[in-house]
Scaffold this motif. Structure first.
Motif, PDB file in Angstrom:
ATOM      1  N   SER A  57      -4.585   5.384  -4.408  1.00 19.71           N
ATOM      2  CA  SER A  57      -5.634   5.450  -3.417  1.00 19.71           C
ATOM      3  C   SER A  57      -6.384   4.239  -2.931  1.00 19.71           C
ATOM      4  O   SER A  57      -6.904   4.175  -1.903  1.00 19.71           O
ATOM      5  N   ALA A  91      -6.721   6.624   8.532  1.00 18.05           N
ATOM      6  CA  ALA A  91      -5.347   6.354   8.676  1.00 18.05           C
ATOM      7  C   ALA A  91      -5.047   7.152  10.139  1.00 18.05           C
ATOM      8  O   ALA A  91      -4.521   6.661  11.037  1.00 18.05           O
ATOM      9  N   SER A 128       3.572   3.606   6.074  1.00 21.60           N
ATOM     10  CA  SER A 128       2.594   3.517   4.925  1.00 21.60           C
ATOM     11  C   SER A 128       1.338   4.134   5.301  1.00 21.60           C
ATOM     12  O   SER A 128       0.809   4.790   4.838  1.00 21.60           O
ATOM     13  N   PHE A 171      -0.959   8.368   4.450  1.00 23.96           N
ATOM     14  CA  PHE A 171      -2.310   8.454   3.839  1.00 23.96           C
ATOM     15  C   PHE A 171      -3.149   9.510   4.829  1.00 23.96           C
ATOM     16  O   PHE A 171      -4.037   9.477   4.976  1.00 23.96           O
ATOM     17  N   GLY A 184      -4.277   2.054  -0.821  1.00 26.27           N
ATOM     18  CA  GLY A 184      -4.353   2.542   0.448  1.00 26.27           C
ATOM     19  C   GLY A 184      -5.561   2.363   1.267  1.00 26.27           C
ATOM     20  O   GLY A 184      -5.371   2.237   2.476  1.00 26.27           O
ATOM     21  N   MET A 229       0.778  -1.309   0.080  1.00 26.63           N
ATOM     22  CA  MET A 229      -0.105   0.025  -0.003  1.00 26.63           C
ATOM     23  C   MET A 229       0.784   1.318  -0.085  1.00 26.63           C
ATOM     24  O   MET A 229       0.400   2.265  -0.083  1.00 26.63           O
ATOM     25  N   PRO A 246       2.584   4.469  -1.143  1.00 25.62           N
ATOM     26  CA  PRO A 246       2.188   5.380  -2.312  1.00 25.62           C
ATOM     27  C   PRO A 246       3.366   5.888  -2.979  1.00 25.62           C
ATOM     28  O   PRO A 246       3.596   7.174  -2.769  1.00 25.62           O
ATOM     29  N   CYS A 256      -9.388   8.172   3.056  1.00 27.31           N
ATOM     30  CA  CYS A 256      -8.215   7.308   3.718  1.00 27.31           C
ATOM     31  C   CYS A 256      -7.598   8.223   4.772  1.00 27.31           C
ATOM     32  O   CYS A 256      -6.990   7.607   5.893  1.00 27.31           O
ATOM     33  N   TYR A 291       5.724  10.873  -0.285  1.00 30.20           N
ATOM     34  CA  TYR A 291       4.961  10.821   0.906  1.00 30.20           C
ATOM     35  C   TYR A 291       5.958  11.076   2.119  1.00 30.20           C
ATOM     36  O   TYR A 291       5.340  11.072   3.304  1.00 30.20           O
ATOM     37  N   TRP A 349      -2.771  11.005  -3.484  1.00 32.11           N
ATOM     38  CA  TRP A 349      -3.007   9.775  -3.567  1.00 32.11           C
ATOM     39  C   TRP A 349      -3.839   9.348  -2.183  1.00 32.11           C
ATOM     40  O   TRP A 349      -4.262   8.232  -1.944  1.00 32.11           O
ATOM     41  N   ALA A 350      -4.405  10.504  -1.337  1.00 32.22           N
ATOM     42  CA  ALA A 350      -4.985  10.029  -0.148  1.00 32.22           C
ATOM     43  C   ALA A 350      -6.613  10.769  -0.356  1.00 32.22           C
ATOM     44  O   ALA A 350      -6.643  12.109  -0.470  1.00 32.22           O
TER      45      ALA A 350
END
Length: 615
Positions: free
Chosen positions: A138, A189, A169, A173, A141, A118, A120, A185, A302, A180-181
Motif C-alpha cells: 500500500s 488511481a 500498476s 490500485f 502504491g 509499485m 502489488p 490509493c 491484481y 493492498w489498496a
C-alpha cells in the motif's frame, strides 16, 4: 549523489506520511541534479536485483525463491520510491525542463521504473498461509501514484505517454476493497486514469469525424451477429483495453486455467470434456505448480482488479465488438470455487458484464447456458459444507445474477432490501390483466430458468438448511421477488410455496426471530397479489396460517426489542387478510362463515379479522 537521501529514506519508519509531510526528507535532497540523475535513482532497486541475481544458481530459481527475494527488496523499494517522490516534490528539477520534448523520453523511463516498483505482487503462495506485507504494498502504491501525478505536468508538447506496465500498476490500485489498496490509493488511481485517457490521443490520429448519436438498442442489436466486429477501437482507452489489457496482459495469465466449456477464442466448446475428479482444487502439483497455472489467484491477484476495471470502463459497443476477449477470463473466475471473496467478486463482475452485453448477443452465441452452468452451482453453497455467513453472502450474490439472466428487472429491490409490500387493490382487473400479460412474454428458456430457480434452487436450499434462520429469511425474500417477477406463472408453484409459508409462520419459536416472520408475511402478500385467481382454493389454509401466527405473536411475552416490532408484524398480517378478503369478495364468496366462529372462540383474533363481527 542521492546516497544521503536514500539513507534517510531507509531510516524513515513510516513512508506513508510522505505525501502529507515531504519536508521530512527535503534537507537530504541535493541542490543540483538533472532528470537523468532522477532516472538513475529510480533504477537503484533494479540494479541491485541484477547484481544479486547473478549470484543465484539458475536451478534454484523457483517460485518460492523469487517470492522470498521480492520480500527482501520490499524495504529498499519503498526507500527508492520515497526518495524519487521527495526529489520531484522539491521542484529543483524544474530548471532542467525545455520545450523541445527531448526530456519526455527520460520521464517515460522514470514512469516505467516507478510502475515496476509499485506493482502489488503478492508473496503468499496460498490464501491459508499468506505472508504478503500488504502495508508495504500500500505504501509503495501510494508513493508511486503520487510520483506519476508529479511527472505528468512536467511534459512539454504532446504529453507524457505512460508505459503499458505502469498503467496496469495504476489500475491495480483502483479498487479500495483490495488489501493492498487503501481508499486514498483508489481515489488517486481512478482520478489519474480518468485524466490521462481524457488528454491522451490515439497513437495514429485520424481525421476527426462528426459524432453521431448511437441508434436505439433494439435497432443496433437486431443486426448483431454471433461474430464480433473487427472494427478498430475509436479511442485510446478502448485500444488499451482490448490490445494491452485483455490480449497482452490477461490472456496469458488465464490461458492455463481456462475451463473446458469455452474455447480459447471465447466461444462455447462443441464437445467440452468433464474435469477429472483428481484435478479438482489446488495443491496437487505443489505450491509452485499452482502459482504457475493460476498466477491471477496467487502472486498476481491484481489481475482480477485489472479485469474488473476493463469491464467497468467498457461500453455496450466495446463489448459487442470484442466479447470473445472477456468470456474466457470471466468463466475462469466463475468456475473457481475458493476463496469466497474471489467467488463474490466474480459474480459482481459477471453482473456488470451481463448488463453491458447487447440484448440477445449471448443467446445467439450459445454462451447463455455456459454462464448459467457456471453461476447456478453457487446457490447450493449451503451449510454444513459452507459456513452460514459465507453461504448468506454467496446466495445474495448468485441469485441476483441469475435474476439478470432470467430477465427480471431490479432484483435488488426485492432481494437485498427488506421493504414493505404495497398492497394493491386486487379488484383492479385492469392492473391484474397487465401483470398477466407481462408474465406471458417470457421465453421458453426464461421459464425453464424460473423452474430451476424455484425447484432446484430455493426449495432445495430451504428444505436442506431450514434450521438456519437467516437463510430461511433470505429464501423468503428471494422467492417473493421471483413471485412478483413471474406474475401469474408462479401459480404452478403454489403447492410448494404455501406449505413453506405455513411452516414458517405457524412455528411457535418464530417469534424469537421476528425478521423471518416479516419476510414470510411479505411473501404471502406477494402470492395473494399475483396468484389471486387460485387463492379461493387456499382460503382456509391462509386463514389458519394468519390466525396461528397472530396468536403466537400475542402470546409472546419477551418479544425482541429490535425491528420488526410486534405492532408491525400484526399490521402486515392484517394487510394479508384484507387482501384475501378482497379476493374472496371478487370471487363472490363470503368469509364471514369461516372467520366469525374463530372470533367467537378467541376474541384476540378481532384485531386480525377487522370488519368481521362475531355472531
Amino acid at each position: 549523489m542521492f546516497e544521503r537521501l536514500l539513507e534517510a529514506a531507509r531510516e524513515l519508519e513510516d513512508a506513508s506520511v510522505l505525501p502529507d509531510a515531504p519536508e521530512l526528507l527535503l534537507p537530504a535532497v541535493p541542490d543540483e541534479f538533472t532528470l537523468d540523475d532522477v532516472r538513475s535513482l529510480a533504477t537503484e532497486v533494479q540494479d541491485k536485483s541484477v547484481s544479486s541475481a547473478s549470484s543465484i544458481n539458475p536451478s534454484d530459481l523457483t517460485v518460492r525463491v523469487k517470492i522470498a527475494y521480492a520480500e527482501f527488496c520490499f524495504q529498499d523499494t519503498t526507500a527508492v520510491l520515497a526518495a524519487v517522490y521527495v526529489v520531484l516534490k522539491s521542484d529543483k528539477v524544474g530548471i532542467q525542463l525545455n520545450d523541445d520534448g527531448a526530456h519526455n523520453i527520460v520521464l517515460e523511463d522514470i514512469a516505467l521504473r516507478v510502475g515496476q516498483m509499485m506493482v502489488p505482487v503478492c508473496s503468499g503462495a496460498t490464501f491459508d498461509q499468506d505472508s504478503t506485507d500488504y502495508a508495504s504494498l500500500s505504501h509503495n502504491g501510494l508513493l508511486g501514484l503520487q510520483i506519476l501525478i508529479l511527472l505528468l505536468p512536467l511534459t512539454s508538447r504532446g504529453g507524457l505517454v505512460l508505459p503499458t506496465g505502469t498503467l496496469l500498476s495504476v489500475i491495480a490500485f483502483s479498487n479500495r476493497d483490495d488489501p493492498w489498496a487503501s481508499s486514498s490509493c483508489s481515489e488517486l488511481a481512478r482520478s489519474l486514469l480518468s485524466d490521462y485517457f481524457q488528454t491522451i490521443s490515439p497513437p495514429q490520429a485520424t481525421k476527426p469525424k462528426p459524432v453521431a448519436l448511437p441508434p436505439p438498442r433494439s435497432t443496433r442489436d437486431a443486426g448483431a451477429g454471433s461474430r464480433p466486429s473487427e472494427k478498430t477501437p475509436k479511442t485510446e482507452q478502448a485500444r488499451f483495453i482490448t490490445e494491452d489489457v485483455l490480449t497482452g496482459f490477461l490472456r496469458p495469465l488465464f490461458a492455463k486455467s481456462r475451463p473446458s466449456t469455452v474455447t480459447a477464442s471465447g466461444r462455447p466448446a462443441a464437445f467440452p470434456e468433464p474435469p477429472s475428479r483428481y484435478s479438482q482444487g489446488d495443491g496437487f502439483g505443489g505450491a509452485d505448480d499452482v502459482t504457475v497455472t493460476k498466477p491471477w489467484k496467487y502472486t498476481q491477484r491484481y489481475a482480477v482488479t485489472v479485469f474488473e476495471w476493463a469491464v467497468e470502463i467498457a461500453d455496450t459497443d466495446l463489448i459487442q465488438g470484442h466479447w470473445p476477449l472477456y468470456t474466457p477470463i470471466l468463466l475462469t473466475l466463475l468456475d473457481e470455487p475458493q476463496p469466497t471473496s474471489l467467488k463474490l467478486r466474480a459474480l459482481s463482475i459477471f453482473r456488470k458484464f451481463w448488463r453491458l452485453c447487447p440484448e440477445g448477443l449471448l443467446s445467439r452465441t450459445g454462451l447463455v447456458n455456459v454462464f448459467e452452468e457456471a453461476v447456478f452451482p453457487t446457490v447450493l453453497s449451503l451449510p454444513s459444507l459452507t459456513p452460514e455467513d459465507e453461504s448468506c453472502d454467496l446466495l445474495a450474490a448468485a441469485y441476483p445474477a441469475l435474476f439478470d439472466m432470467a430477465g427480471l428487472k431490479d432484483p435488488d429491490s426485492g432481494v437485498a432490501k427488506n421493504r414493505d409490500v404495497r398492497a394493491e387493490n386486487t379488484n383492479d382487473q385492469e392492473a391484474s390483466d397487465k401483470r398477466n400479460l407481462h408474465s406471458t412474454r417470457f421465453s421458453e428458456a426464461q421459464r425453464k430458468l424460473f423452474d430451476k430457480l424455484v425447484r432446484e434452487g430455493i426449495m432445495v436450499g430451504y428444505h436442506h438448511a431450514k434450521q438456519h434462520i437467516r437463510l430461511v429469511e433470505f429464501f423468503c425474500q428471494t422467492l417473493r421477488r421471483l413471485v412478483i417477477g413471474m406474475g401469474i406463472l408462479s401459480v404452478k408453484y403454489l403447492k410448494d410455496i404455501v406449505p413453506m409459508i405455513s411452516e414458517i409462520l405457524v412455528d411457535p419459536f418464530g417469534t424469537k426471530y421476528p425478521p423471518v416472520l416479516l419476510s414470510a408475511t411479505h411473501l404471502l402478500q406477494a402470492v395473494l397479489q399475483t396468484c389471486w385467481p387460485r387463492m379461493p382454493h387456499y382460503c382456509n389454509e391462509i386463514i389458519k396460517i394468519a390466525m396461528l401466527c397472530w396468536l403466537n405473536i400475542e402470546d409472546e411475552e419477551s418479544f425482541p426489542p429490535n425491528k420488526p416490532t410486534k405492532a408491525e408484524l400484526k399490521l402486515q398480517l392484517t394487510k394479508a387478510i384484507e387482501m384475501l378478503s378482497a379476493i374472496m369478495a371478487a370471487a363472490k364468496q363470503d368469509m364471514s362463515d369461516r372467520v366469525c366462529p374463530l372470533i367467537a372462540k378467541d376474541p384476540q383474533l378481532r384485531g386480525l379479522f377487522t370488519g368481521y363481527e362475531a355472531k
